[in-house]
Design a protein around this motif. Structure first.
Motif, PDB file in Angstrom:
ATOM      1  N   PHE A 167       0.818  -1.169   0.014  1.00  0.00           N
ATOM      2  CA  PHE A 167      -0.033   0.128  -0.012  1.00  0.00           C
ATOM      3  C   PHE A 167       0.830   1.305  -0.011  1.00  0.00           C
ATOM      4  N   ALA A 168       0.284   2.388  -0.790  1.00  0.00           N
ATOM      5  CA  ALA A 168       1.063   3.549  -0.823  1.00  0.00           C
ATOM      6  C   ALA A 168       1.419   4.218   0.628  1.00  0.00           C
ATOM      7  N   GLU A 169       2.510   4.943   0.707  1.00  0.00           N
ATOM      8  CA  GLU A 169       2.980   5.781   1.805  1.00  0.00           C
ATOM      9  C   GLU A 169       3.089   7.005   1.302  1.00  0.00           C
ATOM     10  N   GLU A 170       3.364   8.031   2.333  1.00  0.00           N
ATOM     11  CA  GLU A 170       3.442   9.402   2.077  1.00  0.00           C
ATOM     12  C   GLU A 170       4.632   9.456   1.300  1.00  0.00           C
ATOM     13  N   LYS A 171       5.683   8.850   1.518  1.00  0.00           N
ATOM     14  CA  LYS A 171       6.885   9.017   0.853  1.00  0.00           C
ATOM     15  C   LYS A 171       6.898   8.521  -0.767  1.00  0.00           C
ATOM     16  N   ASP A 172       5.520   7.886  -0.909  1.00  0.00           N
ATOM     17  CA  ASP A 172       5.396   7.526  -2.265  1.00  0.00           C
ATOM     18  C   ASP A 172       4.864   8.758  -3.202  1.00  0.00           C
ATOM     19  N   ILE A 173       3.915   9.655  -2.582  1.00  0.00           N
ATOM     20  CA  ILE A 173       3.184  10.332  -3.533  1.00  0.00           C
ATOM     21  C   ILE A 173       3.938  11.407  -4.503  1.00  0.00           C
ATOM     22  N   SER A 174       5.094  11.633  -4.362  1.00  0.00           N
ATOM     23  CA  SER A 174       5.768  12.199  -5.807  1.00  0.00           C
ATOM     24  C   SER A 174       6.100  11.207  -6.763  1.00  0.00           C
ATOM     25  N   SER A 175       6.379  10.043  -6.279  1.00  0.00           N
ATOM     26  CA  SER A 175       6.565   8.940  -7.491  1.00  0.00           C
ATOM     27  C   SER A 175       5.245   8.758  -8.221  1.00  0.00           C
ATOM     28  N   ILE A 176       4.209   8.785  -7.288  1.00  0.00           N
ATOM     29  CA  ILE A 176       2.791   8.340  -7.999  1.00  0.00           C
ATOM     30  C   ILE A 176       2.600   9.541  -9.021  1.00  0.00           C
ATOM     31  N   ILE A 177       2.809  10.901  -8.330  1.00  0.00           N
ATOM     32  CA  ILE A 177       2.597  11.860  -9.432  1.00  0.00           C
ATOM     33  C   ILE A 177       3.203  11.698 -10.930  1.00  0.00           C
ATOM     34  N   GLU A 178       4.538  11.394 -10.743  1.00  0.00           N
ATOM     35  CA  GLU A 178       5.428  11.107 -11.848  1.00  0.00           C
ATOM     36  C   GLU A 178       4.800   9.818 -12.732  1.00  0.00           C
ATOM     37  N   LEU A 179       4.326   8.888 -12.071  1.00  0.00           N
ATOM     38  CA  LEU A 179       3.700   8.034 -12.751  1.00  0.00           C
ATOM     39  C   LEU A 179       2.346   8.348 -13.554  1.00  0.00           C
ATOM     40  N   CYS A 180       1.602   9.026 -12.972  1.00  0.00           N
ATOM     41  CA  CYS A 180       0.173   9.705 -13.388  1.00  0.00           C
ATOM     42  C   CYS A 180       0.703  10.557 -14.511  1.00  0.00           C
ATOM     43  N   LYS A 181       1.565  11.417 -14.766  1.00  0.00           N
ATOM     44  CA  LYS A 181       2.125  12.005 -15.673  1.00  0.00           C
ATOM     45  C   LYS A 181       2.434  11.065 -17.055  1.00  0.00           C
ATOM     46  N   ALA A 182       3.290   9.975 -16.553  1.00  0.00           N
ATOM     47  CA  ALA A 182       3.679   9.205 -17.595  1.00  0.00           C
ATOM     48  C   ALA A 182       2.353   8.299 -18.145  1.00  0.00           C
ATOM     49  N   HIS A 183       1.421   8.008 -17.316  1.00  0.00           N
ATOM     50  CA  HIS A 183       0.172   7.594 -17.614  1.00  0.00           C
ATOM     51  C   HIS A 183      -0.661   8.023 -18.473  1.00  0.00           C
ATOM     52  N   ALA A 184      -0.783   9.516 -18.243  1.00  0.00           N
ATOM     53  CA  ALA A 184      -1.583  10.433 -19.024  1.00  0.00           C
ATOM     54  C   ALA A 184      -0.866  10.760 -20.503  1.00  0.00           C
ATOM     55  N   HIS A 185       0.565  10.494 -20.299  1.00  0.00           N
ATOM     56  CA  HIS A 185       1.218  10.727 -21.923  1.00  0.00           C
ATOM     57  C   HIS A 185       1.129   9.595 -22.504  1.00  0.00           C
ATOM     58  N   TYR A 186       1.058   8.499 -21.978  1.00  0.00           N
ATOM     59  CA  TYR A 186       1.231   7.104 -22.484  1.00  0.00           C
ATOM     60  C   TYR A 186      -0.388   6.901 -23.358  1.00  0.00           C
ATOM     61  N   GLU A 187      -1.257   7.613 -22.615  1.00  0.00           N
ATOM     62  CA  GLU A 187      -2.739   7.243 -23.072  1.00  0.00           C
ATOM     63  C   GLU A 187      -3.089   8.592 -23.860  1.00  0.00           C
ATOM     64  N   ARG A 188      -2.044   9.467 -24.584  1.00  0.00           N
ATOM     65  CA  ARG A 188      -2.184  10.490 -25.233  1.00  0.00           C
ATOM     66  C   ARG A 188      -3.119  11.752 -24.688  1.00  0.00           C
ATOM     67  N   ASN A 189      -2.978  11.945 -23.355  1.00  0.00           N
ATOM     68  CA  ASN A 189      -3.810  12.959 -22.711  1.00  0.00           C
ATOM     69  C   ASN A 189      -2.711  14.027 -21.996  1.00  0.00           C
ATOM     70  N   PHE A 190      -3.385  14.929 -21.321  1.00  0.00           N
ATOM     71  CA  PHE A 190      -2.641  15.883 -20.655  1.00  0.00           C
ATOM     72  C   PHE A 190      -2.776  15.537 -19.103  1.00  0.00           C
ATOM     73  N   TYR A 191      -1.830  16.134 -18.381  1.00  0.00           N
ATOM     74  CA  TYR A 191      -1.888  15.919 -17.010  1.00  0.00           C
ATOM     75  C   TYR A 191      -1.424  17.179 -16.285  1.00  0.00           C
ATOM     76  N   LYS A 192      -2.405  17.794 -15.514  1.00  0.00           N
ATOM     77  CA  LYS A 192      -2.089  18.928 -14.514  1.00  0.00           C
ATOM     78  C   LYS A 192      -1.496  18.691 -13.262  1.00  0.00           C
ATOM     79  N   GLU A 193      -0.301  18.969 -12.868  1.00  0.00           N
ATOM     80  CA  GLU A 193       0.139  18.891 -11.622  1.00  0.00           C
ATOM     81  C   GLU A 193      -0.543  19.530 -10.363  1.00  0.00           C
ATOM     82  N   GLU A 194      -0.898  20.606 -10.764  1.00  0.00           N
ATOM     83  CA  GLU A 194      -1.479  21.709  -9.826  1.00  0.00           C
ATOM     84  C   GLU A 194      -2.255  20.833  -8.638  1.00  0.00           C
TER      85      GLU A 194
END
Length: 146
Positions: free
Chosen positions: A5-32
């Motif tokens: 299960f995710a921990e606080e220390k993982d949030i930045s990595s999850i954000i990076e993966l979300c960006k990669a996920h959006a890019h892979y699916e040819r979408n945009f990702y707002k980090e805000e």
């Protein structure tokens, strides 16, 4: 590969993966505001949203979020899943491990169905899901901003 299960220390990595996920699916990702919002929803022990991460040594290589929803059509609950793995984490059983953990959790929650979606061009994922024994329904997903 360790799945946990995710921990606080993982949030930045999850954000990076979300960006990669959006890019892979040819979408945009707002980090805000993502760091605060993800921490709020994924780390609260009372949250209905669960998040697993795949960890190789000290690198987070994938994530899956899942939560229980109700289907009026099926008159029952199902588990909805959002899964993404980095390219180098695919094809080695990590996705299957994650899906099996979610399947077990779904049974504990009284869900007889797990649902997710993937773009029609993601043939590798479609093959993986088919091998798992999943069936497809052709639908379009719409987004209506409020």
């Amino acid at each position: 590969m360790k799945i946990r299960f995710a921990e606080e220390k993982d949030i930045s990595s999850i954000i990076e993966l979300c960006k990669a996920h959006a890019h892979y699916e040819r979408n945009f990702y707002k980090e805000e505001n993502k760091k605060e919002q993800l921490a709020k929803h994924l780390l609260d022990p009372d949250s209905h949203i669960k998040c697993l991460v795949a960890e190789s040594d000290t690198e987070i290589t994938g994530y899956a979020t899942f939560f229980k929803q109700f289907s009026t059509w099926d008159a029952g609950y199902y588990m909805y899943v959002d899964l993404f793995l980095k390219e180098d984490a695919r094809g080695n059983g990590t996705g299957k491990q994650i899906m099996e953990l979610i399947k077990n959790h779904s049974k504990e929650e009284g869900c007889s169905i797990i649902q997710w979606q993937t773009p029609d061009f993601n043939t590798r994922a479609i093959k993986f899901y088919t091998v798992l024994g999943a069936e497809r329904k052709n639908k379009e997903r719409f987004f209506w901003k409020v």
